[in-house]
Motif scaffolding. Sequence first.
Motif, mmCIF file in Angstrom:
data_model
loop_
_atom_site.group_PDB
_atom_site.id
_atom_site.type_symbol
_atom_site.label_atom_id
_atom_site.label_comp_id
_atom_site.label_asym_id
_atom_site.label_seq_id
_atom_site.Cartn_x
_atom_site.Cartn_y
_atom_site.Cartn_z
ATOM 1 N N THR A 44 41.009 39.360 40.161
ATOM 2 C CA THR A 44 41.068 40.807 40.304
ATOM 3 C C THR A 44 42.496 41.340 40.315
ATOM 4 O O THR A 44 43.456 40.603 40.573
ATOM 5 C CB THR A 44 40.370 41.255 41.601
ATOM 6 N N LEU A 45 42.582 42.614 40.053
ATOM 7 C CA LEU A 45 43.846 43.328 40.168
ATOM 8 C C LEU A 45 43.564 44.722 40.721
ATOM 9 O O LEU A 45 42.447 45.238 40.606
ATOM 10 C CB LEU A 45 44.582 43.401 38.827
ATOM 11 N N ASP A 46 44.558 45.311 41.352
ATOM 12 C CA ASP A 46 44.490 46.703 41.791
ATOM 13 C C ASP A 46 45.360 47.537 40.866
ATOM 14 O O ASP A 46 46.458 47.107 40.467
ATOM 15 C CB ASP A 46 44.994 46.863 43.221
ATOM 16 N N VAL A 62 51.276 39.115 42.471
ATOM 17 C CA VAL A 62 51.091 38.920 43.906
ATOM 18 C C VAL A 62 51.005 37.422 44.161
ATOM 19 O O VAL A 62 49.937 36.819 44.082
ATOM 20 C CB VAL A 62 49.815 39.632 44.397
ATOM 21 N N SER A 63 52.138 36.809 44.440
ATOM 22 C CA SER A 63 52.140 35.354 44.537
ATOM 23 C C SER A 63 53.308 34.864 45.368
ATOM 24 O O SER A 63 54.439 35.342 45.229
ATOM 25 C CB SER A 63 52.226 34.726 43.140
ATOM 26 N N GLY A 64 53.043 33.895 46.228
ATOM 27 C CA GLY A 64 54.065 33.162 46.937
ATOM 28 C C GLY A 64 53.548 31.753 47.146
ATOM 29 O O GLY A 64 52.411 31.550 47.569
ATOM 30 N N GLY A 65 54.336 30.772 46.830
ATOM 31 C CA GLY A 65 53.837 29.401 46.921
ATOM 32 C C GLY A 65 52.656 29.167 45.993
ATOM 33 O O GLY A 65 51.850 28.267 46.217
ATOM 34 N N TRP A 66 52.549 30.021 44.952
ATOM 35 C CA TRP A 66 51.416 29.982 44.012
ATOM 36 C C TRP A 66 50.101 30.144 44.769
ATOM 37 O O TRP A 66 49.073 29.585 44.421
ATOM 38 C CB TRP A 66 51.454 28.708 43.163
ATOM 39 N N PHE A 67 50.179 30.970 45.822
ATOM 40 C CA PHE A 67 49.015 31.372 46.609
ATOM 41 C C PHE A 67 48.936 32.888 46.507
ATOM 42 O O PHE A 67 49.952 33.582 46.582
ATOM 43 C CB PHE A 67 49.183 30.950 48.072
ATOM 44 N N SER A 68 47.726 33.415 46.342
ATOM 45 C CA SER A 68 47.577 34.850 46.111
ATOM 46 C C SER A 68 46.326 35.354 46.805
ATOM 47 O O SER A 68 45.331 34.640 46.916
ATOM 48 C CB SER A 68 47.495 35.129 44.597
ATOM 49 N N SER A 69 46.394 36.583 47.287
ATOM 50 C CA SER A 69 45.245 37.163 47.985
ATOM 51 C C SER A 69 45.316 38.678 47.896
ATOM 52 O O SER A 69 46.395 39.276 47.980
ATOM 53 C CB SER A 69 45.237 36.740 49.458
ATOM 54 N N HIS A 70 44.163 39.289 47.773
ATOM 55 C CA HIS A 70 44.084 40.753 47.757
ATOM 56 C C HIS A 70 44.619 41.339 49.060
ATOM 57 O O HIS A 70 45.166 42.448 49.079
ATOM 58 C CB HIS A 70 42.634 41.188 47.530
ATOM 59 N N ASP A 71 44.491 40.600 50.155
ATOM 60 C CA ASP A 71 44.961 41.092 51.452
ATOM 61 C C ASP A 71 46.475 41.276 51.479
ATOM 62 O O ASP A 71 46.997 41.972 52.358
ATOM 63 C CB ASP A 71 44.555 40.121 52.567
ATOM 64 N N PHE A 72 47.176 40.633 50.564
ATOM 65 C CA PHE A 72 48.626 40.696 50.579
ATOM 66 C C PHE A 72 49.183 41.898 49.814
ATOM 67 O O PHE A 72 50.394 42.078 49.762
ATOM 68 C CB PHE A 72 49.220 39.418 49.982
ATOM 69 N N ALA A 90 48.732 45.367 40.336
ATOM 70 C CA ALA A 90 48.969 44.294 41.300
ATOM 71 C C ALA A 90 47.961 43.185 41.038
ATOM 72 O O ALA A 90 46.773 43.323 41.334
ATOM 73 C CB ALA A 90 48.833 44.825 42.717
ATOM 74 N N VAL A 91 48.435 42.080 40.458
ATOM 75 C CA VAL A 91 47.543 41.023 39.969
ATOM 76 C C VAL A 91 47.438 39.893 40.986
ATOM 77 O O VAL A 91 48.443 39.322 41.416
ATOM 78 C CB VAL A 91 48.062 40.465 38.624
ATOM 79 N N VAL A 92 46.198 39.577 41.352
ATOM 80 C CA VAL A 92 45.901 38.450 42.236
ATOM 81 C C VAL A 92 45.382 37.307 41.370
ATOM 82 O O VAL A 92 44.436 37.487 40.604
ATOM 83 C CB VAL A 92 44.849 38.843 43.287
ATOM 84 N N PHE A 105 48.986 30.119 35.354
ATOM 85 C CA PHE A 105 49.656 30.822 34.269
ATOM 86 C C PHE A 105 48.651 31.363 33.259
ATOM 87 O O PHE A 105 48.788 32.491 32.768
ATOM 88 C CB PHE A 105 50.662 29.910 33.578
ATOM 89 N N GLU A 106 47.629 30.597 32.936
ATOM 90 C CA GLU A 106 46.581 31.091 32.034
ATOM 91 C C GLU A 106 45.948 32.364 32.589
ATOM 92 O O GLU A 106 45.652 33.308 31.849
ATOM 93 C CB GLU A 106 45.503 30.025 31.843
ATOM 94 N N GLN A 107 45.738 32.388 33.902
ATOM 95 C CA GLN A 107 45.148 33.569 34.529
ATOM 96 C C GLN A 107 46.085 34.772 34.416
ATOM 97 O O GLN A 107 45.650 35.895 34.172
ATOM 98 C CB GLN A 107 44.812 33.262 35.985
ATOM 99 N N MET A 108 47.387 34.522 34.589
ATOM 100 C CA MET A 108 48.339 35.613 34.447
ATOM 101 C C MET A 108 48.374 36.132 33.005
ATOM 102 O O MET A 108 48.468 37.345 32.771
ATOM 103 C CB MET A 108 49.736 35.157 34.875
#
Length: 649
Positions: A44-46, A62-72, A90-92, A105-108
């Motif tokens: 998802t993305l916002d 939206v990524s840190g440590g290659w971890f992503s969440s809508h909550d962030f 904003a891409v999760v 990367f494919e998802q991005m």
Amino acid sequence: MRTAISHLLLFGFLAVSSAATAADQSFTRTEDVIYGRAFGTALTLDVLRPERPNGLGVIYVVSGGWFSSHDFINPKVVQPMLNRGYTVFAVVHGSNPKFQIPEIFEQMERSVRFVRFHAARYGIDPQRIGVAGGSAGGHLSLLLATRGGPGKPDAKDPVDRESSAVQAAACFFPPTDFLNYGQPGESALGEGILKDYRSAFGEAPTEPEAKRKYGERISPIYHVRAGVPPVFVLHGDADKLVPIQQAQVFLEKVKSVGGQGRLETRKGAAHGWANWEADIALFADWFDRHLKRPTGSASASPADSLAPRFEDVLKIDAHVHFFDDVPEFAELLRRTQTRVVNICVGGHQPELLLPSEKRAEELHHKYRPQFQFASTFDLTRRNELDYVRGVTNWLDETFRGGAVMVKIWKAVGMELQTPGGSFLMPDDLVFDPIYRHLANQRRPLLAHFADPIDAWRPLDPNSAHHAYYASHPEWHVHGRRGFPGHAEILDARDRMLERHPNLTLIAAHLGSEAHDLDSLARRFDRFPNLHADVAARTPELQRQPAAKVRAFFVRYQDRLLYGTDAEQYTPGRLPTAEERAAFVARMEKWYRNDFDYYARQGRHQFGGREIECLGLPLAVLEKFYHGNAQRLIPSLVADSPSPPHAEAN
């Protein structure tokens, strides 16, 4: 994992932002837009759209440590970009440990394709998209900047046919080279400094060569090529998690290929610094500079900014005759994401047949996938009893050598004669078994039948073909008795098409009807298996009303292929370094001028003449430049790996 997240998730949308100021634009937020799915997981993305959008979009990773969440997602972090009118996506992405970097990367890439596909819905220019992120999000941003590229023209999902390229990038402290992390030879493939992030790298290979390939695959620095979009990096010089060396070497590489790059350093700053979110305004400055439409330029019309970059579109020149080995030209093709189909000659001159096929095959195997080739066959032995078997055996052998299609030349119809003394025509029954063989093998026939209508008219200095017929009078048939007429040859081709509806026929040089697109249109409507390339006919198109030519290309967008008919052969010797350099320069100018004509809008100078460009829609342009060739010539796709900016993950 908690420790890992605390480091690399610090940035992106995680930090608490300062309160909105009076100058902040209001915006609307559309949450949880599904841009793709991965193994049952909705991606998802916002969409954050300002009250006064400027028509440009920015992908925020939206990524840190290659971890992503809508909550962030914290919209206030990107408020400076919203204030400038940028629509922010904003891409999760899918998080590790379930997904590793190649899959992420494919998802991005999918997110960029999705945004570009729906650009009209979101009110943005699909050819001016930026990307931004921090740390792991910066790494993924630079992978998009260096590896994003054309979609798959034969994809079932139309989203996947779109390009994943971005036109500018800005990021905080991005990893760029996992094989030389902080110092030469220091690996960070889930080890060393990044040992806490092992799950993001998955089961990274341990064997040296495999490890090197894996590291290069996921490190942006190894994908920097000419045409890389402008890149801005903010980095602290005391960062221990992502050494500033990562930004330095990457931007050096960008500049070495002629790209634009800028590094701004925060002295004494580690992996982040106080009030870092205020620096997002610098990202907005960068995007203002590199995404906004230029103003006050006499050389660019406003619509020019809608055109894709030359390097961002895969280009297949489906009609060339190159028999010199010029490594510099192969490098030009790689650098500009261009490929050629080398057309063999000698059907009516057997002494040329084997040498041209041999050289074309050699160049193909040396420079694939940039060099493909089309074979041809002997036209002189057709009265022998075993002629058909000899031809089909010969063609099958060329297919095994790599030939992707077959060429037949205008000597049929304009030179060769039957035993009875009449001209040999395209629909002669002697060719029927050969046409059937090609249809059964799914090999297109590139057919040059007839010549421009000017061959049958008085020599005219104002003709686009005057120079050719002045230097090749043997093909100027005006006033010469006994020659079949222009229409007579094309009618014979029509009869051949009627008898062989399963044969894919690509009519070279706009089917010898560049002077009469209405007639060619009627033939397209009549024969679904008829297609045409524009080889050597772009100058003739440029003399016609742009609106008419553009409408023709849009209407028949599935039937037209790009080609030049360019030649390069130095008989009896090797070309000199000066000759090779001149050839490469000539071809790059030729390719760029053609691309400007087909892709740009407004009036521009070509060869001393002011020409109105076509400004073809992106979908039409990509079909014309590569999609149709890849669809019509199946072995062209089978032989070719993905283009440089869109490697398989």
